[in-house]
Design a protein around this motif. Structure first.
Motif, PDB file in Angstrom:
ATOM      1  N   LYS A 111       0.838  -1.200   0.000  1.00  0.00           N
ATOM      2  CA  LYS A 111       0.000   0.000   0.000  1.00  0.00           C
ATOM      3  C   LYS A 111       0.873   1.250   0.000  1.00  0.00           C
ATOM      4  CE  LYS A 111      -4.178  -1.926   2.055  1.00  0.00           C
ATOM      5  NZ  LYS A 111      -5.112  -1.895   3.194  1.00  0.00           N
ATOM      6  N   GLY A 114       2.011   2.207  -3.449  1.00  0.00           N
ATOM      7  CA  GLY A 114       1.030   2.614  -4.440  1.00  0.00           C
ATOM      8  C   GLY A 114       0.076   1.531  -4.911  1.00  0.00           C
ATOM      9  N   PHE A 115       0.099   0.375  -4.271  1.00  0.00           N
ATOM     10  CA  PHE A 115      -0.856  -0.683  -4.602  1.00  0.00           C
ATOM     11  C   PHE A 115      -2.167  -0.415  -3.877  1.00  0.00           C
ATOM     12  CE2 PHE A 115       3.012  -2.614  -5.933  1.00  0.00           C
ATOM     13  CZ  PHE A 115       2.702  -3.674  -6.779  1.00  0.00           C
ATOM     14  N   ASP A 116      -3.269  -0.741  -4.537  1.00  0.00           N
ATOM     15  CA  ASP A 116      -4.591  -0.562  -3.956  1.00  0.00           C
ATOM     16  C   ASP A 116      -5.243  -1.911  -3.708  1.00  0.00           C
ATOM     17  OD1 ASP A 116      -4.639   2.324  -4.118  1.00  0.00           O
ATOM     18  OD2 ASP A 116      -4.844   2.065  -6.291  1.00  0.00           O
ATOM     19  N   GLU A 117      -5.911  -2.029  -2.583  1.00  0.00           N
ATOM     20  CA  GLU A 117      -6.592  -3.279  -2.245  1.00  0.00           C
ATOM     21  C   GLU A 117      -7.780  -3.492  -3.174  1.00  0.00           C
ATOM     22  OE1 GLU A 117      -8.447  -5.386   1.741  1.00  0.00           O
ATOM     23  OE2 GLU A 117      -6.951  -3.796   1.963  1.00  0.00           O
ATOM     24  N   ILE A 118      -7.969  -4.737  -3.601  1.00  0.00           N
ATOM     25  CA  ILE A 118      -9.095  -5.108  -4.455  1.00  0.00           C
ATOM     26  C   ILE A 118      -9.698  -6.407  -3.931  1.00  0.00           C
ATOM     27  CG2 ILE A 118      -8.221  -4.003  -6.547  1.00  0.00           C
ATOM     28  CD1 ILE A 118      -7.346  -6.832  -7.492  1.00  0.00           C
ATOM     29  N   LEU A 145      -3.910  -6.964  -3.849  1.00  0.00           N
ATOM     30  CA  LEU A 145      -3.667  -5.565  -4.170  1.00  0.00           C
ATOM     31  C   LEU A 145      -3.220  -5.473  -5.625  1.00  0.00           C
ATOM     32  CD1 LEU A 145      -2.013  -5.994  -1.082  1.00  0.00           C
ATOM     33  CD2 LEU A 145      -2.671  -3.631  -1.191  1.00  0.00           C
ATOM     34  N   GLN A 147      -1.726  -2.540  -8.865  1.00  0.00           N
ATOM     35  CA  GLN A 147      -1.190  -1.226  -9.194  1.00  0.00           C
ATOM     36  C   GLN A 147      -1.039  -1.092 -10.706  1.00  0.00           C
ATOM     37  OE1 GLN A 147       3.074  -0.311  -8.630  1.00  0.00           O
ATOM     38  NE2 GLN A 147       2.378   1.409  -7.375  1.00  0.00           N
TER      39      GLN A 147
END
Length: 149
Positions: A111, A114-118, A145, A147
């Protein structure tokens, strides 16, 4: 020093990955698996020893997976993981990957990068084929996650 992995690194990479796998933190890797995917890996080498590794495995059209991300105990929180991930992202771009995902029990690091949780359901089913090899299957506690790179 961050560099592409070589065949001669396989035993050290395996030992590093499987030390974490024995704790249920990641999937174990066999020698066969590492030999056949060695081109997917970057390593951090210091004084002739592998102290970190990370791989990018292309999974689908423009989507790749961050795999076997590990830094030796006692050397974490020193920027090695960030350097490895950055090198893998750069390498992923060279083969035309536009998105990277990771399944991890340590989502905070990703996170911060720059990774986003999905929801895992957003990932192609093909990706879950490796899950049966996990010691936590079917009770997965990993976080998904993604990106754009």
């Amino acid at each position: 020093m961050i560099r592409k992995a070589k065949m001669s690194d396989v035993f050290e990479i395996k030992a590093l990955i499987n030390s974490y796998a024995s704790e249920g933190c990641m999937l174990p890797r066999s020698l066969d698996s590492l030999y056949t995917t060695i081109r997917d890996f970057m390593v951090c080498e210091e004084n002739g020893k592998i102290i970190g590794c990370c791989g990018i495995h292309p999974d689908w059209e423009d989507l790749g997976e961050v795999v076997s991300f590990a830094v030796v105990r006692g050397r974490t929180h020193q920027g090695i993981g960030t350097q490895l991930l950055n090198a893998c992202i750069k390498d992923a771009k060279t083969v035309g990957l536009n998105r990277l995902f990771v399944l991890t029990s340590s989502p905070l690091f990703f996170k911060k990068k720059g990774f986003d949780e999905i929801n895992r359901e957003e990932l192609p089913w093909k990706i879950w084929a490796d899950c049966v090899n996990c010691s936590k299957y079917p009770d997965c506690d990993s976080v998904s996650l993604i990106q754009e790179i």
